[in-house]
Design a protein around this motif. Structure first.
Motif, short mmCIF file in Angstrom:
data_model
loop_
_atom_site.label_atom_id
_atom_site.label_comp_id
_atom_site.label_asym_id
_atom_site.label_seq_id
_atom_site.Cartn_x
_atom_site.Cartn_y
_atom_site.Cartn_z
N SER A 85 1.43 -77.59 2.01
CA SER A 85 2.15 -77.46 2.92
C SER A 85 2.49 -78.84 3.67
CB SER A 85 1.84 -76.35 3.69
OG SER A 85 0.64 -76.82 4.16
N GLY A 86 3.80 -79.00 4.30
CA GLY A 86 4.17 -80.19 4.96
C GLY A 86 4.86 -80.87 4.13
N GLU A 87 5.13 -82.34 4.68
CA GLU A 87 5.98 -83.01 3.91
C GLU A 87 5.32 -83.52 2.73
OE1 GLU A 87 5.48 -83.89 7.00
OE2 GLU A 87 7.14 -82.92 8.13
N ARG A 88 6.13 -83.52 1.74
CA ARG A 88 5.56 -84.17 0.38
C ARG A 88 6.64 -84.81 -0.39
NH1 ARG A 88 6.28 -78.72 0.64
NH2 ARG A 88 6.88 -77.40 -1.09
N THR A 89 6.27 -85.74 -1.29
CA THR A 89 7.08 -86.28 -2.22
C THR A 89 7.50 -85.64 -3.56
OG1 THR A 89 6.21 -88.33 -1.27
CG2 THR A 89 7.47 -88.57 -3.30
N SER A 90 8.50 -85.41 -3.98
CA SER A 90 8.83 -84.95 -5.42
C SER A 90 9.60 -85.80 -6.18
CB SER A 90 9.84 -83.67 -5.08
OG SER A 90 10.42 -83.05 -6.38
N TYR A 91 9.17 -86.13 -7.32
CA TYR A 91 9.99 -87.03 -8.28
C TYR A 91 10.53 -86.17 -9.35
CZ TYR A 91 6.63 -90.26 -6.36
OH TYR A 91 5.96 -91.06 -5.24
N TYR A 92 11.85 -86.36 -9.74
CA TYR A 92 12.33 -85.48 -10.55
C TYR A 92 13.64 -86.07 -11.32
CZ TYR A 92 16.23 -85.77 -6.70
OH TYR A 92 17.06 -86.13 -5.75
N ARG A 93 14.10 -85.31 -12.38
CA ARG A 93 15.10 -86.07 -13.30
C ARG A 93 16.29 -84.69 -13.21
NH1 ARG A 93 14.27 -90.62 -16.35
NH2 ARG A 93 12.25 -91.38 -16.24
N LEU A 94 17.34 -84.93 -13.20
CA LEU A 94 18.46 -84.01 -13.35
C LEU A 94 19.21 -84.30 -14.79
CD1 LEU A 94 19.72 -84.03 -9.71
CD2 LEU A 94 18.00 -82.48 -10.81
N VAL A 95 19.52 -83.24 -15.59
CA VAL A 95 20.21 -83.54 -16.71
C VAL A 95 21.28 -82.36 -16.81
CG1 VAL A 95 20.32 -83.48 -19.29
CG2 VAL A 95 18.19 -84.39 -18.06
N ASP A 96 22.56 -82.92 -16.89
CA ASP A 96 23.73 -81.93 -16.97
C ASP A 96 23.52 -81.27 -18.23
OD1 ASP A 96 24.61 -82.31 -14.36
OD2 ASP A 96 26.06 -83.82 -14.67
N ILE A 97 23.91 -80.18 -18.32
CA ILE A 97 23.67 -79.09 -19.53
C ILE A 97 25.02 -78.35 -19.58
CG2 ILE A 97 22.72 -77.38 -20.63
CD1 ILE A 97 20.83 -79.92 -20.33
N PRO A 98 25.76 -78.86 -20.81
CA PRO A 98 26.97 -78.06 -21.02
C PRO A 98 26.98 -76.60 -21.54
CG PRO A 98 26.88 -79.90 -22.64
CD PRO A 98 25.60 -80.00 -21.66
N TYR A 99 26.00 -76.81 -22.24
CA TYR A 99 25.67 -75.21 -23.06
C TYR A 99 24.50 -74.77 -22.42
CZ TYR A 99 25.49 -71.80 -26.83
OH TYR A 99 25.53 -70.61 -27.32
N ALA A 100 24.34 -74.06 -21.32
CA ALA A 100 23.04 -73.66 -20.81
C ALA A 100 22.44 -72.29 -21.47
CB ALA A 100 23.25 -72.98 -19.42
N GLU A 101 23.28 -71.38 -22.27
CA GLU A 101 22.40 -70.32 -22.99
C GLU A 101 21.85 -70.89 -24.33
OE1 GLU A 101 22.23 -67.36 -22.05
OE2 GLU A 101 23.17 -67.88 -20.08
N GLY A 102 22.45 -71.71 -24.85
CA GLY A 102 21.65 -72.30 -26.13
C GLY A 102 20.46 -72.89 -25.67
N LEU A 103 20.39 -73.80 -24.74
CA LEU A 103 19.28 -74.83 -24.54
C LEU A 103 18.05 -73.55 -23.75
CD1 LEU A 103 17.72 -77.30 -23.86
CD2 LEU A 103 18.54 -77.41 -21.66
N LYS A 104 18.55 -72.50 -22.92
CA LYS A 104 17.78 -71.67 -22.52
C LYS A 104 17.00 -70.88 -23.65
CE LYS A 104 19.24 -69.01 -19.40
NZ LYS A 104 19.97 -67.73 -18.53
N ALA A 105 17.62 -70.68 -24.47
CA ALA A 105 17.20 -69.82 -25.68
C ALA A 105 16.30 -70.61 -26.51
CB ALA A 105 18.41 -69.30 -26.70
N ALA A 106 16.71 -72.12 -26.66
CA ALA A 106 15.66 -72.87 -27.29
C ALA A 106 14.45 -73.07 -26.56
CB ALA A 106 16.41 -74.19 -27.84
N LEU A 107 14.32 -73.23 -25.26
CA LEU A 107 13.32 -73.69 -24.34
C LEU A 107 12.43 -72.38 -24.25
CD1 LEU A 107 14.78 -75.60 -21.58
CD2 LEU A 107 13.12 -76.71 -23.72
N ALA A 108 13.11 -71.13 -24.12
CA ALA A 108 12.20 -69.86 -24.22
C ALA A 108 11.48 -69.52 -25.43
CB ALA A 108 13.27 -68.91 -24.24
#
Length: 154
Positions: free
Chosen positions: A39-62
């Protein structure tokens, strides 16, 4: 201010967190991030990747990683002082939340961003006891365990 409808699918990850964010009217994004559950202030390190075909990626990752939990929310997003995002979130099954996110440049010492968040917390009257350190995904998992009576203990 903008109103967003988002669905975050969290996947089992060896380290950090991995989620696919689907948002009405926008391309999906795969978000990999690391952040302490404090709880409180904390640092987050992240990477964002745009995904044109979400359903296919979601199925593969699932299939390969498994889905940990899905979180649906309505978000009202406000910007303050150019780099601070104020999220007003109505999270399905969990309730309403406010989040302050000060985005820092890579060379920042984080003093400005920490000060901005402290100022907002004071202005909104948010005490340390009110701050939640867990992600919505973790909160949703806890809520599901409470509903089913599963505690994870043996």
């Amino acid at each position: 201010m903008c109103g967003l409808i988002q669905r975050d699918t969290y996947f089992n990850a060896r380290e950090g967190r991995l989620k696919l964010r689907e948002e009405e009217g926008s391309p999906a994004q795969l978000i990999a991030y690391e952040r302490a559950d404090l709880s409180g202030e904390r640092t987050s390190y992240y990477r964002l990747v745009d995904i044109p075909y979400a359903e296919g990626l979601k199925a593969a990752l699932a299939t390969t990683l498994g889905i940990k939990v899905v979180v649906a929310k309505r978000r009202r997003l406000y910007l303050w002082e150019e780099n601070v995002r104020i999220h007003l979130d109505a999270v399905e099954g969990l309730g309403d939340f406010i989040e302050f996110e000060a985005v820092a440049s890579e060379d920042s010492d984080l003093k400005r961003e920490e000060d901005q968040v402290r100022r907002l917390r004071r202005a909104f009257g948010i005490d340390d006891a009110d701050v939640i350190g867990s992600s919505y995904g973790e909160l949703a998992l806890e809520a599901a365990k409470s509903e089913t009576g599963v505690t994870g203990e043996r």
